[in-house]
Motif scaffolding. Structure first.
Motif, PDB file in Angstrom:
ATOM      1  N   THR A   1      -4.439   3.930  -1.381  1.00  0.00           N
ATOM      2  CA  THR A   1      -5.669   4.509  -0.844  1.00  0.00           C
ATOM      3  C   THR A   1      -5.487   5.995  -0.582  1.00  0.00           C
ATOM      4  OG1 THR A   1      -5.036   3.949   1.423  1.00  0.00           O
ATOM      5  CG2 THR A   1      -6.335   2.321   0.208  1.00  0.00           C
TER       6      THR A   1
ATOM      7  N   LEU B   1      -9.959  -4.385  -0.123  1.00  0.00           N
ATOM      8  CA  LEU B   1      -8.646  -4.869   0.301  1.00  0.00           C
ATOM      9  C   LEU B   1      -8.560  -6.390   0.166  1.00  0.00           C
ATOM     10  CD1 LEU B   1      -5.872  -4.237   1.530  1.00  0.00           C
ATOM     11  CD2 LEU B   1      -6.918  -4.452   3.792  1.00  0.00           C
TER      12      LEU B   1
ATOM     13  N   THR C   1       0.799  -1.222   0.000  1.00  0.00           N
ATOM     14  CA  THR C   1       0.000   0.000   0.000  1.00  0.00           C
ATOM     15  C   THR C   1       0.834   1.276   0.000  1.00  0.00           C
ATOM     16  OG1 THR C   1      -0.153  -0.100   2.423  1.00  0.00           O
ATOM     17  CG2 THR C   1      -1.941  -1.130   1.154  1.00  0.00           C
TER      18      THR C   1
ATOM     19  N   CYS D   1      -8.162  -7.331  -3.496  1.00  0.00           N
ATOM     20  CA  CYS D   1      -6.781  -7.125  -3.949  1.00  0.00           C
ATOM     21  C   CYS D   1      -5.883  -8.264  -3.485  1.00  0.00           C
ATOM     22  CB  CYS D   1      -6.246  -5.786  -3.427  1.00  0.00           C
ATOM     23  SG  CYS D   1      -6.962  -4.333  -4.222  1.00  0.00           S
ATOM     24  N   ARG D   2      -6.130  -8.768  -2.285  1.00  0.00           N
ATOM     25  CA  ARG D   2      -5.331  -9.881  -1.778  1.00  0.00           C
ATOM     26  C   ARG D   2      -5.593 -11.145  -2.589  1.00  0.00           C
ATOM     27  NH1 ARG D   2      -6.981  -9.702   3.095  1.00  0.00           N
ATOM     28  NH2 ARG D   2      -5.340  -8.290   3.824  1.00  0.00           N
TER      29      ARG D   2
ATOM     30  N   THR E   1     -10.034   1.489   3.962  1.00  0.00           N
ATOM     31  CA  THR E   1     -10.188   0.035   3.907  1.00  0.00           C
ATOM     32  C   THR E   1     -10.480  -0.585   5.268  1.00  0.00           C
ATOM     33  OG1 THR E   1      -7.778  -0.199   4.117  1.00  0.00           O
ATOM     34  CG2 THR E   1      -8.692  -0.163   1.885  1.00  0.00           C
TER      35      THR E   1
END
Length: 299
Positions: free
Chosen positions: A102, A90, A61, A93-94, A80
């Protein structure tokens, strides 16, 4: 005497052939059992590669590290950790192995010329509409895709013609209505056309989707992926193109603006919606499929 000797030779020959065939089949089976280790993967790495919580992908990030990495990334306007939608972004994205930058405001976002994100995801509660609408127009003009994970309230949209043009809304009809169900059109992600209807009392009790939503009508250069189904006895006869849209996009020259009319990003359904939106931005996609009938499990 000769016939007796001949019959013994034939019997002996047949017995030898049968013994030879039995030996060949049994011998090959014994060889396979001895030298074929079905429970071992000869291509596996020698070190222990067991999946643990520590081996999960870590979303980067930090903006400088994200931009110096070749991995895909997205930009999120929101928080998030403070909202359910942000937590879903979030987690998405993982799962998809993307990095994430962000910001608390769209004014903090810089349109990077060196690398651009896959999309800018937006939580409408972090917007100042009178100030931010010009930023959205600049982003779409520069080819940046926008995804509004949540929309502003009905009053804010109905009073702002620039915002309606951005979303592709041609008319604001009703601030709230009760839908009978939803229709998902074919081609969104991998699925075909699907109806989400509650035909029984039990199905209505366990309905996952929120059936209350505002009624907008989309205009030109838009594509609807999911729309609400209305009760004709209450709302009368409504043309398909005038049904309340739930998921849709507005097309610009080299970019899209995706809109989610409801809180569908706040839970696990949002993972599929965001993935489907990303697939819409690609000319093609490679998706892993495992045929379970071709998988063998030993012991």
């Amino acid at each position: 005497m000769k016939s007796n000797m001949l019959s013994k030779r034939v019997y002996f020959t047949i017995s030898c052939i049968m013994l030879l065939a039995l030996f060949m089949f049994q011998f090959s089976s014994l060889i396979r059992q001895k030298y074929n280790n079905y429970n071992e993967n000869i291509y596996a790495a020698e070190n222990d590669s067991s999946l643990t919580s520590d081996s999960a992908f870590t979303v980067e990030t930090t903006p400088s590290k994200v931009l110096s990495d070749n991995r895909h990334f997205a930009v999120y306007i929101g928080n998030t950790s403070a909202t359910a939608a942000g937590g879903t972004v979030l987690q998405w994205c993982r799962y998809t192995k993307r990095n994430l930058i962000t910001y608390d405001s769209i004014t903090q976002y810089t349109s990077y010329t060196r690398r651009t994100p896959d999309a800018v995801l937006i939580d409408s509660s972090y917007l100042d509409l009178d100030r931010d609408i010009s930023y959205f127009n600049k982003l779409t003009e520069s080819g940046i895709n926008l995804v509004f994970c949540t929309l502003p309230d009905f009053a804010a949209i109905s009073e702002n013609t620039e915002l309606q043009n951005l979303f592709g809304i041609s008319a604001t009809v009703m601030p709230s209505l009760k839908a009978s169900g939803y229709k998902l059109f074919g081609g969104f992600l991998l699925g075909g056309e699907t109806w989400y209807m509650s035909n029984t009392e039990e199905e209505e009790t366990y309905q996952d989707f929120e059936l209350t939503l505002p009624w907008y009508v989309t205009g030109n250069a838009t594509k609807t992926y999911m729309s609400a189904v209305l009760d004709g006895s209450i709302y009368g006869t409504v043309r398909n193109e005038d049904l309340p849209p739930v998921l849709w996009r507005k097309s610009y020259g080299h970019s899209y603006v995706f809109c989610v009319n409801g809180d569908y990003i706040k839970d696990c359904a949002g993972l599929g919606i965001l993935s489907a939106i990303m697939y819409e931005l690609c000319d093609y996609s490679v998706y892993p499929v495992i045929n379970s009938e071709a998988v063998a499990v030993v012991n």
